[in-house]
Design a protein around this motif. Sequence first.
Motif, PDB file in Angstrom:
ATOM      1  N   LEU A  53       0.634  -0.991   0.184  1.00 33.76           N
ATOM      2  CA  LEU A  53       0.038   0.175   0.039  1.00 33.76           C
ATOM      3  C   LEU A  53       0.909   1.187  -0.106  1.00 33.76           C
ATOM      4  O   LEU A  53       0.583   2.308  -0.746  1.00 33.76           O
ATOM      5  CB  LEU A  53      -0.896  -0.034   1.195  1.00 33.76           C
ATOM      6  CG  LEU A  53      -1.911  -1.143   1.037  1.00 33.76           C
ATOM      7  CD1 LEU A  53      -2.712  -0.965   2.341  1.00 33.76           C
ATOM      8  CD2 LEU A  53      -3.060  -0.909   0.045  1.00 33.76           C
ATOM      9  N   ILE A  54       1.957   1.208   0.644  1.00 34.62           N
ATOM     10  CA  ILE A  54       2.842   2.331   0.735  1.00 34.62           C
ATOM     11  C   ILE A  54       3.414   2.547  -0.709  1.00 34.62           C
ATOM     12  O   ILE A  54       3.561   3.633  -1.048  1.00 34.62           O
ATOM     13  CB  ILE A  54       3.725   2.094   1.779  1.00 34.62           C
ATOM     14  CG1 ILE A  54       3.205   2.278   3.215  1.00 34.62           C
ATOM     15  CG2 ILE A  54       4.989   3.334   2.014  1.00 34.62           C
ATOM     16  CD1 ILE A  54       4.095   1.911   4.366  1.00 34.62           C
ATOM     17  N   ASP A  55       4.075   1.501  -1.168  1.00 30.02           N
ATOM     18  CA  ASP A  55       4.476   1.681  -2.514  1.00 30.02           C
ATOM     19  C   ASP A  55       3.349   2.269  -3.518  1.00 30.02           C
ATOM     20  O   ASP A  55       3.732   2.818  -4.440  1.00 30.02           O
ATOM     21  CB  ASP A  55       5.069   0.110  -3.096  1.00 30.02           C
ATOM     22  CG  ASP A  55       6.050  -0.205  -2.484  1.00 30.02           C
ATOM     23  OD1 ASP A  55       6.808   0.441  -1.689  1.00 30.02           O
ATOM     24  OD2 ASP A  55       6.656  -1.343  -2.356  1.00 30.02           O
ATOM     25  N   GLN A  56       2.424   1.644  -3.479  1.00 34.89           N
ATOM     26  CA  GLN A  56       1.434   2.171  -4.488  1.00 34.89           C
ATOM     27  C   GLN A  56       0.864   3.583  -4.014  1.00 34.89           C
ATOM     28  O   GLN A  56       0.919   4.420  -5.005  1.00 34.89           O
ATOM     29  CB  GLN A  56      -0.230   1.612  -4.012  1.00 34.89           C
ATOM     30  CG  GLN A  56      -0.213  -0.020  -4.638  1.00 34.89           C
ATOM     31  CD  GLN A  56      -1.419  -0.465  -4.532  1.00 34.89           C
ATOM     32  OE1 GLN A  56      -2.068  -0.285  -3.407  1.00 34.89           O
ATOM     33  NE2 GLN A  56      -2.095  -1.453  -5.302  1.00 34.89           N
ATOM     34  N   ALA A  57       0.829   4.154  -2.842  1.00 38.35           N
ATOM     35  CA  ALA A  57       0.776   5.614  -2.593  1.00 38.35           C
ATOM     36  C   ALA A  57       2.059   6.269  -3.100  1.00 38.35           C
ATOM     37  O   ALA A  57       1.804   7.349  -3.505  1.00 38.35           O
ATOM     38  CB  ALA A  57       0.693   5.641  -1.112  1.00 38.35           C
ATOM     39  N   ASN A  58       3.174   5.848  -2.919  1.00 36.84           N
ATOM     40  CA  ASN A  58       4.541   6.812  -3.454  1.00 36.84           C
ATOM     41  C   ASN A  58       4.181   6.741  -4.950  1.00 36.84           C
ATOM     42  O   ASN A  58       4.555   7.790  -5.377  1.00 36.84           O
ATOM     43  CB  ASN A  58       5.522   5.795  -3.080  1.00 36.84           C
ATOM     44  CG  ASN A  58       5.921   6.129  -1.548  1.00 36.84           C
ATOM     45  OD1 ASN A  58       5.608   7.035  -0.915  1.00 36.84           O
ATOM     46  ND2 ASN A  58       6.677   5.011  -0.787  1.00 36.84           N
ATOM     47  N   THR A  59       3.719   5.499  -5.714  1.00 37.78           N
ATOM     48  CA  THR A  59       3.971   5.555  -7.152  1.00 37.78           C
ATOM     49  C   THR A  59       2.676   6.870  -7.475  1.00 37.78           C
ATOM     50  O   THR A  59       2.865   7.646  -8.330  1.00 37.78           O
ATOM     51  CB  THR A  59       3.391   4.242  -7.520  1.00 37.78           C
ATOM     52  OG1 THR A  59       4.500   3.232  -7.253  1.00 37.78           O
ATOM     53  CG2 THR A  59       3.325   4.173  -9.125  1.00 37.78           C
ATOM     54  N   LEU A  60       1.553   6.719  -6.864  1.00 36.68           N
ATOM     55  CA  LEU A  60       0.490   7.602  -7.121  1.00 36.68           C
ATOM     56  C   LEU A  60       1.005   9.149  -7.125  1.00 36.68           C
ATOM     57  O   LEU A  60       0.741  10.095  -7.722  1.00 36.68           O
ATOM     58  CB  LEU A  60      -0.813   7.455  -6.287  1.00 36.68           C
ATOM     59  CG  LEU A  60      -1.597   6.158  -6.762  1.00 36.68           C
ATOM     60  CD1 LEU A  60      -2.564   6.020  -5.875  1.00 36.68           C
ATOM     61  CD2 LEU A  60      -2.240   6.425  -8.183  1.00 36.68           C
ATOM     62  N   ALA A  61       1.760   9.235  -5.689  1.00 35.96           N
ATOM     63  CA  ALA A  61       2.092  10.680  -5.557  1.00 35.96           C
ATOM     64  C   ALA A  61       3.144  11.057  -6.617  1.00 35.96           C
ATOM     65  O   ALA A  61       3.227  12.084  -7.224  1.00 35.96           O
ATOM     66  CB  ALA A  61       2.788  10.535  -4.311  1.00 35.96           C
ATOM     67  N   ALA A  62       4.181   9.924  -7.147  1.00 34.85           N
ATOM     68  CA  ALA A  62       5.122  10.568  -8.185  1.00 34.85           C
ATOM     69  C   ALA A  62       4.160  10.746  -9.606  1.00 34.85           C
ATOM     70  O   ALA A  62       4.711  11.600 -10.259  1.00 34.85           O
ATOM     71  CB  ALA A  62       6.048   9.291  -8.151  1.00 34.85           C
ATOM     72  N   GLN A  63       3.357  10.092  -9.837  1.00 38.32           N
ATOM     73  CA  GLN A  63       2.545  10.218 -10.969  1.00 38.32           C
ATOM     74  C   GLN A  63       1.797  11.509 -11.009  1.00 38.32           C
ATOM     75  O   GLN A  63       1.774  12.396 -12.039  1.00 38.32           O
ATOM     76  CB  GLN A  63       1.597   9.030 -11.129  1.00 38.32           C
ATOM     77  CG  GLN A  63       2.144   7.721 -11.659  1.00 38.32           C
ATOM     78  CD  GLN A  63       0.927   6.855 -11.677  1.00 38.32           C
ATOM     79  OE1 GLN A  63      -0.049   6.798 -11.068  1.00 38.32           O
ATOM     80  NE2 GLN A  63       1.297   5.529 -12.218  1.00 38.32           N
ATOM     81  N   SER A  64       1.333  11.973  -9.761  1.00 34.66           N
ATOM     82  CA  SER A  64       0.546  13.132  -9.564  1.00 34.66           C
ATOM     83  C   SER A  64       1.527  14.164  -9.652  1.00 34.66           C
ATOM     84  O   SER A  64       1.372  15.331 -10.321  1.00 34.66           O
ATOM     85  CB  SER A  64       0.047  13.197  -8.034  1.00 34.66           C
ATOM     86  OG  SER A  64      -0.522  14.322  -7.788  1.00 34.66           O
TER      87      SER A  64
END
Length: 158
Positions: A53-64
Amino acid sequence: MPVAPERLAAASGPRPTHRNITTHRNIETHGEIMNMFKQFGDMAKMVQAAPGLIDQANTLAAQSEAYRAQMDAQAVHALTAQPAPGNLEPIAGVDLDRYARIVKGIAAYGYDETKLPVVAGMFGVDPSAWAEAQAGWGARIQADRGVGRRFNELYAVV
């Protein structure tokens, strides 16, 4: 008429004994313990899932952040874009300044676009030339950010 005590007891059902109460509490306590173990299991699953979940959140933050940077770059480009050579040349005798004045002129008619030929006539543009100019300038404004930027500047001051 008074009721005999044995009839009263029979009517209200069996009276709970100390043993019945103790068994009920044991069952209740056992259920609470089982529920607690289930909650521990759920927490363990959540802890196991946390890194993903943390990895997903970090990926979404980078995409954003990448999307925001792209939008910022587009905004800067829109504010500084220069028209392509030849794209400010008049269309059917109507330059961009006159086009902006005609388009803004329909404000007097409640922005009724059917009045554009009337307003164009007030600026000395015949209906066929206006039809060509309107289509041409609309296409240029959509295709060339520099022309769109220049149109917006003119429209704001006319």
